[in-house]
Design a protein around this motif. Structure first.
Motif, PDB file in Angstrom:
ATOM      1  N   LYS A  34      15.543  -6.506   5.468  1.00 61.86           N
ATOM      2  CA  LYS A  34      14.393  -7.240   4.955  1.00 61.86           C
ATOM      3  C   LYS A  34      14.807  -8.524   4.241  1.00 61.86           C
ATOM      4  CE  LYS A  34      11.929  -2.882   4.234  1.00 61.86           C
ATOM      5  NZ  LYS A  34      11.132  -2.056   3.314  1.00 61.86           N
ATOM      6  N   ARG A  35      13.863  -9.401   4.121  1.00 63.45           N
ATOM      7  CA  ARG A  35      14.032 -10.589   3.288  1.00 63.45           C
ATOM      8  C   ARG A  35      13.682 -10.210   1.861  1.00 63.45           C
ATOM      9  NH1 ARG A  35      11.560 -16.110   5.420  1.00 63.45           N
ATOM     10  NH2 ARG A  35      13.553 -16.092   6.499  1.00 63.45           N
ATOM     11  N   ARG A  36      14.339 -10.848   0.900  1.00 60.85           N
ATOM     12  CA  ARG A  36      14.159 -10.464  -0.498  1.00 60.85           C
ATOM     13  C   ARG A  36      12.692 -10.491  -0.928  1.00 60.85           C
ATOM     14  NH1 ARG A  36      17.221 -13.983  -4.915  1.00 60.85           N
ATOM     15  NH2 ARG A  36      15.648 -15.482  -4.183  1.00 60.85           N
ATOM     16  N   ALA A  37      11.942 -11.471  -0.417  1.00 66.52           N
ATOM     17  CA  ALA A  37      10.533 -11.591  -0.795  1.00 66.52           C
ATOM     18  C   ALA A  37       9.690 -10.431  -0.284  1.00 66.52           C
ATOM     19  CB  ALA A  37       9.960 -12.904  -0.261  1.00 66.52           C
ATOM     20  N   TYR A  38      10.219  -9.692   0.715  1.00 65.52           N
ATOM     21  CA  TYR A  38       9.415  -8.651   1.358  1.00 65.52           C
ATOM     22  C   TYR A  38      10.043  -7.264   1.230  1.00 65.52           C
ATOM     23  CZ  TYR A  38       7.646 -12.943   3.447  1.00 65.52           C
ATOM     24  OH  TYR A  38       7.145 -14.206   3.642  1.00 65.52           O
ATOM     25  N   GLN A  39      10.817  -7.040   0.191  1.00 61.41           N
ATOM     26  CA  GLN A  39      11.497  -5.762   0.034  1.00 61.41           C
ATOM     27  C   GLN A  39      10.529  -4.588  -0.052  1.00 61.41           C
ATOM     28  OE1 GLN A  39      14.909  -4.905   0.025  1.00 61.41           O
ATOM     29  NE2 GLN A  39      14.975  -6.941   0.951  1.00 61.41           N
ATOM     30  N   ASP A  40       9.302  -4.825  -0.502  1.00 60.26           N
ATOM     31  CA  ASP A  40       8.344  -3.731  -0.652  1.00 60.26           C
ATOM     32  C   ASP A  40       7.429  -3.577   0.558  1.00 60.26           C
ATOM     33  OD1 ASP A  40       9.138  -2.866  -3.257  1.00 60.26           O
ATOM     34  OD2 ASP A  40       8.214  -4.673  -4.062  1.00 60.26           O
ATOM     35  N   TRP A  41       7.713  -4.310   1.614  1.00 61.38           N
ATOM     36  CA  TRP A  41       6.944  -4.165   2.845  1.00 61.38           C
ATOM     37  C   TRP A  41       7.537  -3.076   3.727  1.00 61.38           C
ATOM     38  CZ3 TRP A  41       2.857  -6.876   5.352  1.00 61.38           C
ATOM     39  CH2 TRP A  41       2.239  -7.848   4.556  1.00 61.38           C
ATOM     40  N   ASP A  42       6.661  -2.404   4.445  1.00 57.13           N
ATOM     41  CA  ASP A  42       7.061  -1.489   5.513  1.00 57.13           C
ATOM     42  C   ASP A  42       6.999  -2.282   6.811  1.00 57.13           C
ATOM     43  OD1 ASP A  42       7.560   0.606   7.216  1.00 57.13           O
ATOM     44  OD2 ASP A  42       5.598   1.557   6.967  1.00 57.13           O
ATOM     45  N   TYR A  43       8.141  -2.824   7.247  1.00 56.67           N
ATOM     46  CA  TYR A  43       8.155  -3.687   8.425  1.00 56.67           C
ATOM     47  C   TYR A  43       7.660  -2.935   9.668  1.00 56.67           C
ATOM     48  CZ  TYR A  43      10.742  -7.763   6.596  1.00 56.67           C
ATOM     49  OH  TYR A  43      11.127  -8.901   5.925  1.00 56.67           O
ATOM     50  N   GLY A  46       5.801 -11.886  12.585  1.00 59.17           N
ATOM     51  CA  GLY A  46       5.204 -10.844  13.404  1.00 59.17           C
ATOM     52  C   GLY A  46       5.976  -9.543  13.385  1.00 59.17           C
ATOM     53  N   ASN A  47       7.304  -9.606  13.320  1.00 59.73           N
ATOM     54  CA  ASN A  47       8.100  -8.382  13.264  1.00 59.73           C
ATOM     55  C   ASN A  47       7.853  -7.603  11.980  1.00 59.73           C
ATOM     56  OD1 ASN A  47      10.307  -6.681  14.383  1.00 59.73           O
ATOM     57  ND2 ASN A  47      11.434  -7.378  12.575  1.00 59.73           N
ATOM     58  N   ARG A  48       7.412  -8.293  10.950  1.00 62.11           N
ATOM     59  CA  ARG A  48       7.082  -7.634   9.675  1.00 62.11           C
ATOM     60  C   ARG A  48       5.655  -7.103   9.670  1.00 62.11           C
ATOM     61  NH1 ARG A  48       4.787 -10.064   5.089  1.00 62.11           N
ATOM     62  NH2 ARG A  48       5.219 -12.135   5.964  1.00 62.11           N
ATOM     63  N   THR A  49       4.722  -7.925  10.136  1.00 67.61           N
ATOM     64  CA  THR A  49       3.306  -7.581   9.993  1.00 67.61           C
ATOM     65  C   THR A  49       2.731  -6.836  11.186  1.00 67.61           C
ATOM     66  OG1 THR A  49       2.568  -9.677  10.950  1.00 67.61           O
ATOM     67  CG2 THR A  49       2.958  -9.627   8.567  1.00 67.61           C
ATOM     68  N   GLU A 101      -3.404  -3.212   1.041  1.00 65.80           N
ATOM     69  CA  GLU A 101      -4.521  -2.795   1.854  1.00 65.80           C
ATOM     70  C   GLU A 101      -4.067  -1.765   2.863  1.00 65.80           C
ATOM     71  OE1 GLU A 101      -6.208  -6.120   3.708  1.00 65.80           O
ATOM     72  OE2 GLU A 101      -6.603  -7.203   1.862  1.00 65.80           O
ATOM     73  N   PRO A 102      -4.917  -0.763   3.166  1.00 67.23           N
ATOM     74  CA  PRO A 102      -4.554   0.201   4.211  1.00 67.23           C
ATOM     75  C   PRO A 102      -4.290  -0.517   5.514  1.00 67.23           C
ATOM     76  CG  PRO A 102      -6.495   0.924   2.986  1.00 67.23           C
ATOM     77  CD  PRO A 102      -6.200  -0.474   2.549  1.00 67.23           C
ATOM     78  N   GLY A 103      -3.188  -0.161   6.163  1.00 62.25           N
ATOM     79  CA  GLY A 103      -2.852  -0.767   7.439  1.00 62.25           C
ATOM     80  C   GLY A 103      -2.164  -2.104   7.333  1.00 62.25           C
ATOM     81  N   SER A 104      -1.973  -2.617   6.130  1.00 58.32           N
ATOM     82  CA  SER A 104      -1.375  -3.940   6.007  1.00 58.32           C
ATOM     83  C   SER A 104       0.126  -3.910   6.114  1.00 58.32           C
ATOM     84  CB  SER A 104      -1.760  -4.570   4.667  1.00 58.32           C
ATOM     85  OG  SER A 104      -1.119  -3.892   3.614  1.00 58.32           O
ATOM     86  N   GLY A 105       0.752  -2.740   5.890  1.00 58.54           N
ATOM     87  CA  GLY A 105       2.203  -2.656   5.866  1.00 58.54           C
ATOM     88  C   GLY A 105       2.770  -3.145   4.564  1.00 58.54           C
ATOM     89  N   ARG A 106       1.926  -3.503   3.597  1.00 58.75           N
ATOM     90  CA  ARG A 106       2.400  -4.091   2.353  1.00 58.75           C
ATOM     91  C   ARG A 106       2.145  -3.119   1.211  1.00 58.75           C
ATOM     92  NH1 ARG A 106      -0.165  -9.668   0.601  1.00 58.75           N
ATOM     93  NH2 ARG A 106      -2.025  -8.374   0.703  1.00 58.75           N
TER      94      ARG A 106
END
Length: 317
Positions: free
Chosen positions: A108-117, A144-147, A5-10
């Motif tokens: 990053k944590r492995r589960a969140y490698q594709d996130w823009d923290y 919170g530091n991720r999202t 989603e736009p703005g989700s960081g994901r």
């Protein structure tokens, strides 16, 4: 960004099977919907605000956001909650916290490698005319530091927002990422420390350095603020001096933290009293062991909402 989603960081959904981190309690281990209130702006909007060059003039003779006294200089000058949030997200006053939050965002944590923290200070979340504040301790490294939103993206937040929804204070029971449609009714969630600390343990000096942000936030909320729920003993210890400095009369000796504790603080300025309530932190250790149950969280929130004058739903419904 791919598939998020736009703005989700994901960029794409995180793989199942790996849970998020705790939302920062130290020893007790602890939209794209309607965005009318400017204070509920999501991280992409705050990134744009923080990218603007910082104004340096006669009113701000000190250093920039990396100066140790930046919070003490910048927070009192914020005329509104939205301005406070924008200034807060530029802060780099605590080198240890800056290094940790940014390193976590890179590794990053492995589960969140594709996130823009988000990997910046996390501002409070909720309306600027909130009657009830929820105060934790600090954001979690992969929450919170991720999202970029308090208590969002970890299992502590799962418990908290489900309870808020159950008593009618949130539009939905989950908070997964900015842009998920969540809005809070009369409630603002914040913390004494706005950066994720190593081992979930901010130092006493880091708490002192960060405290002007919370002090100004409470001051801006003061016209409508009637109750505060503190999640965990460390948040309680960090909040009491801030409340005293802000003009609420904290008893001597200072009241001790406990689940369900209720203390009424007189306003030295002649305003209405502030109701202070304690709640065990919504950490996995507390919830998995049964020390804290969802019903216990709902009960404290329902009591606080009534004291704050907010309309609530029956938690049993």
């Amino acid at each position: 960004m791919i598939g998020g989603e736009p703005g989700s960081g994901r960029r794409e959904p995180a793989p199942a099977g790996e849970g998020p981190a705790l939302e920062g309690e130290a020893v007790v281990r602890e939209a794209e919907g309607r965005r009318e209130p400017e204070e509920q702006r999501e991280p992409d909007e705050r990134r744009a605000a923080q990218a603007r060059p910082e104004r340096r003039d006669a009113e701000d003779p000190g250093g920039g956001p990396d100066a140790p006294d930046f919070p003490a200089r910048a927070a009192p000058r914020a005329p509104a909650v939205a301005d406070l949030d924008a200034a807060l997200t530029t802060c780099r006053a605590c080198p240890r916290l800056v290094a940790w939050r940014e390193e976590t965002g890179r590794v990053k944590r492995r589960a969140y490698q594709d996130w823009d923290y988000w990997a910046r200070p996390v501002p409070g979340f909720g309306p600027s005319d909130a009657a009830l504040a929820l105060v934790g301790l600090a954001p979690a490294a992969h929450g919170g530091n991720r999202t970029g939103r308090m208590f969002t993206g970890d299992r502590s937040g799962d418990v908290l927002f489900a309870a808020l929804h159950a008593v009618g204070l949130a539009t939905q029971p989950t908070s997964t990422a900015p842009g998920d449609g969540l809005e809070l009714h009369g409630v603002r969630v914040t913390a004494p420390v706005h950066c994720a600390p190593p081992a979930n343990k901010p130092t006493p000096q880091e708490r002192r350095t960060c405290s002007p942000w919370l002090a100004r936030e409470l001051d801006l909320l003061r016209p409508t603020l009637r109750a505060v729920v503190v999640l965990g003993a460390f948040g309680w210890q960090a909040l009491l001096p801030v409340l005293a400095d802000a003009g609420w009369q904290v008893p001597r000796p200072r009241p001790r933290f406990g689940h369900g504790v209720h203390v009424e603080l007189a306003d030295a300025h002649g305003g209405p009293p502030l109701h202070l309530l304690g709640c065990y932190h919504v950490s996995q250790q507390n919830t998995f062991t049964g020390r804290l149950t969802p019903a216990m969280v709902r009960d404290v929130l329902a009591e606080a909402a009534v004291l704050a004058g907010l309309r609530t739903a029956d938690p049993a419904d």
